[in-house]
Scaffold this motif. Structure first.
Motif, short mmCIF file in Angstrom:
data_model
loop_
_atom_site.label_atom_id
_atom_site.label_comp_id
_atom_site.label_asym_id
_atom_site.label_seq_id
_atom_site.Cartn_x
_atom_site.Cartn_y
_atom_site.Cartn_z
N ASP A 346 39.93 27.75 26.70
CA ASP A 346 40.78 26.85 27.50
C ASP A 346 42.08 27.51 27.94
N SER A 347 42.23 28.79 27.68
CA SER A 347 43.48 29.46 27.99
C SER A 347 43.47 29.99 29.43
N ASN A 348 44.43 29.56 30.22
CA ASN A 348 44.57 30.08 31.58
C ASN A 348 45.01 31.55 31.55
N PHE A 349 45.79 31.92 30.54
CA PHE A 349 46.24 33.31 30.42
C PHE A 349 45.04 34.25 30.31
N VAL A 350 43.99 33.82 29.62
CA VAL A 350 42.82 34.66 29.42
C VAL A 350 41.81 34.49 30.54
N ASN A 351 41.60 33.28 31.01
CA ASN A 351 40.44 32.98 31.86
C ASN A 351 40.74 32.80 33.34
N LYS A 352 41.98 32.66 33.71
CA LYS A 352 42.30 32.46 35.12
C LYS A 352 42.47 33.81 35.82
N PHE A 353 41.67 34.02 36.87
CA PHE A 353 41.69 35.29 37.59
C PHE A 353 42.36 35.13 38.95
N TYR A 354 43.06 36.18 39.36
CA TYR A 354 43.75 36.21 40.64
C TYR A 354 43.16 37.34 41.49
N ARG A 355 43.03 37.09 42.75
CA ARG A 355 42.52 38.12 43.67
C ARG A 355 43.67 39.05 44.05
N VAL A 356 43.46 40.35 43.88
CA VAL A 356 44.50 41.34 44.12
C VAL A 356 43.99 42.35 45.13
N LYS A 357 44.83 42.68 46.10
CA LYS A 357 44.48 43.69 47.11
C LYS A 357 45.58 44.74 47.16
N LEU A 358 45.21 45.97 46.80
CA LEU A 358 46.15 47.09 46.86
C LEU A 358 45.80 47.99 48.04
N PRO A 359 46.76 48.71 48.59
CA PRO A 359 46.48 49.60 49.73
C PRO A 359 45.39 50.62 49.39
N LEU A 360 44.47 50.82 50.31
CA LEU A 360 43.40 51.81 50.24
C LEU A 360 42.34 51.48 49.19
N LEU A 361 42.45 50.32 48.52
CA LEU A 361 41.49 49.94 47.50
C LEU A 361 40.85 48.61 47.86
N PRO A 362 39.57 48.39 47.46
CA PRO A 362 38.94 47.10 47.71
C PRO A 362 39.59 46.00 46.88
#
Length: 460
Positions: A346-362
């Motif tokens: 039930d922990s958002n710290f552990v289970n909540k994922f964010y989409r991240v986009k860095l330059p030159l990387l998928p």
């Protein structure tokens, strides 16, 4: 109906029999992973190990560890699927196999030893990378000011820089998505191995003689010689460390053919290739320098010229170890990614994922837990490497810790259960006796390497 059936077929083709995404690994991707795992910092200490053991015991020890590693990795690869090698339940990791065959208690021991070895190897790679970067600066300094110039450089800054690189590399999602890293690292492995071999041959030709002796480097007393021999055995054991990763690598393979068949072929190819390089680098390094063989063939400055080739070889080692660090770290990351969500659902710290986009990387997904855990992991390996920057001694400790329990003991015990080998049968006696011999070798290697670390720490 036709469209629906087509969608169902397409969907089923996207997943394996366990419901996970379709595995796409091949014989050559597995071989690349293994070569990346095997040919690491261990190859650089083999000439030094050969110099301590001498012309007979040195090469024979290399062959012994190679043969043992292949045989027992083959036993381990048969443990990937339970009961049936084609349709049996998959064991995704070394710990899963131990749990299936040997029960929960020994699973904890196997997991502790496996992750300790993976973690320790990551530390060794931090040390080796810093040594190689320092060697590049020293090589340029010696070329410019002469071989007697006081070219002294620290290692701490280089370790920190390597840690920064690994901070970003550690966000590769998992082992399945880093085949390209292994391919690049394997190419680098061959590059610096060929350079070390070529420089050794050139040095032997320049000397006009083969240096070394049957008994190896002489010492002031027999006790000191024994400590060094034990340490050399530990270093050679470290040169074949991939048994701890074999099931994780096997879990990337597509089927058919059965994964254990592909894995055995990949192991044969990889162990044969690496053993050839090991024998060549170790023997020609010893032949070139004899009693003066450096602890690290490409950073100990037995070779000074051509300086640009020394620089290139060390740069290849650094690139390889960037990938090698990840090969050994990803199983720990994967274990953390599995365990913490089960423990804290039930922990958002552990289970909540964010989409991240860095330059030159998928684009990739990242949770706060993954960010914190992997960052702390990199910081801790870097910090310990700074405290104990002793190349040969650290390799010896890690090799001894890995060799008997993870390469010999657990595969033998699982083989007994899998094949229902009865006590006091011929196979049981032979394998038990061999396991005991390997246990003694591991203990001697561990004690000798710890003694070396204590001596280095007291003298520094």
């Amino acid at each position: 109906m036709a469209v629906q059936n087509s969608l169902q077929i397409t969907s089923s083709c996207a997943y394996d029999d366990d419901g996970r995404a379709k595995r796409t690994g091949t014989l050559w991707s597995a071989a690349s992973h293994i070569i990346t795992a095997i040919i690491g910092s261990g190859v650089l200490s083999l000439a030094w190990s050969a110099s301590l053991l001498g012309w007979i015991a040195g090469p024979l020890s290399l062959l012994f560890f190679a043969i043992v590693t292949y045989i027992f990795s083959s036993l381990l690869s048969d443990c990937y699927r339970t009961l049936d090698p084609v349709s049996g339940k998959r064991n995704y990791s070394y710990r899963d196999a131990v749990r299936t065959y040997l029960g929960q208690k020994r699973t904890w021991l196997a997991g502790f030893l496996q992750y300790l070895n993976l973690y320790g190897t990551s530390i060794a790679y931090v040390i080796t990378t810093a040594t190689c970067l320092r060697a590049i600066l020293k090589s340029n300094c010696y070329h410019k000011y002469g071989h007697k110039a006081p070219c002294h450089y620290g290692e701490t800054l280089f370790m920190v820089l390597f840690g920064v690189v690994q901070f970003f590399m550690s966000f590769i999602p998992d082992l399945h998505t880093m085949a390209w890293v292994s391919v690049v690292a394997a190419i680098m492995s061959f590059s610096y191995s060929f350079i070390g071999l070529g420089l050794g041959i050139a040095k032997v030709i320049e000397n006009g003689t083969i240096k070394g002796s049957i008994t190896g480097v002489p010492t002031s007393n027999a006790v000191e010689k024994l400590w060094l021999v034990f340490q050399a055995l530990g270093d050679i054991a470290f040169a074949y460390p991939y048994s701890v990763l074999i099931l994780e690598i096997q879990d990337t393979l597509k089927s058919p053919p059965p994964e254990n068949q592909t894995m055995k072929k990949a192991s044969m190819i990889s162990v044969s290739v690496t053993t050839f390089f090991y024998l060549c680098c170790g023997c020609f390094g010893y032949a070139a320098f004899g009693n003066d063989t450096p602890g690290n063939l490409l950073t100990g400055f037995g070779f000074y010229e051509p300086y640009w080739l020394i620089d290139f070889a060390n740069a290849c080692i650094v690139v390889h170890l960037v990938g090698g660090y990840q090969i050994y770290s990803q199983p720990i990351f994967a274990a953390a990614d599995r365990w913490f969500p089960r423990r804290f659902p039930d922990s958002n710290f552990v289970n909540k994922f964010y989409r991240v986009k860095l330059p030159l990387l998928p684009m990739f997904q990242l949770s706060l837990f993954r960010l914190c855990f992997r960052t702390l992991y990199v910081i801790s390996t870097t910090g310990i490497a700074i405290l104990f920057p002793y190349f040969n001694e650290v390799l010896g400790v890690l090799g001894a810790l890995n060799f008997w329990p993870l390469t010999i003991y657990f595969p033998v015990e699982m083989y007994f259960v899998q094949k229902k080998i009865g006590a006091w049968t011929t196979k049981w006696i032979v394998l038990r006796s061999f396991s005991f011999i390997c246990f003694i070798i591991s203990v001697l290697g561990f004690v000798g390497s710890v003694e070396g670390i204590i001596k280095e720490k007291l003298s520094s």
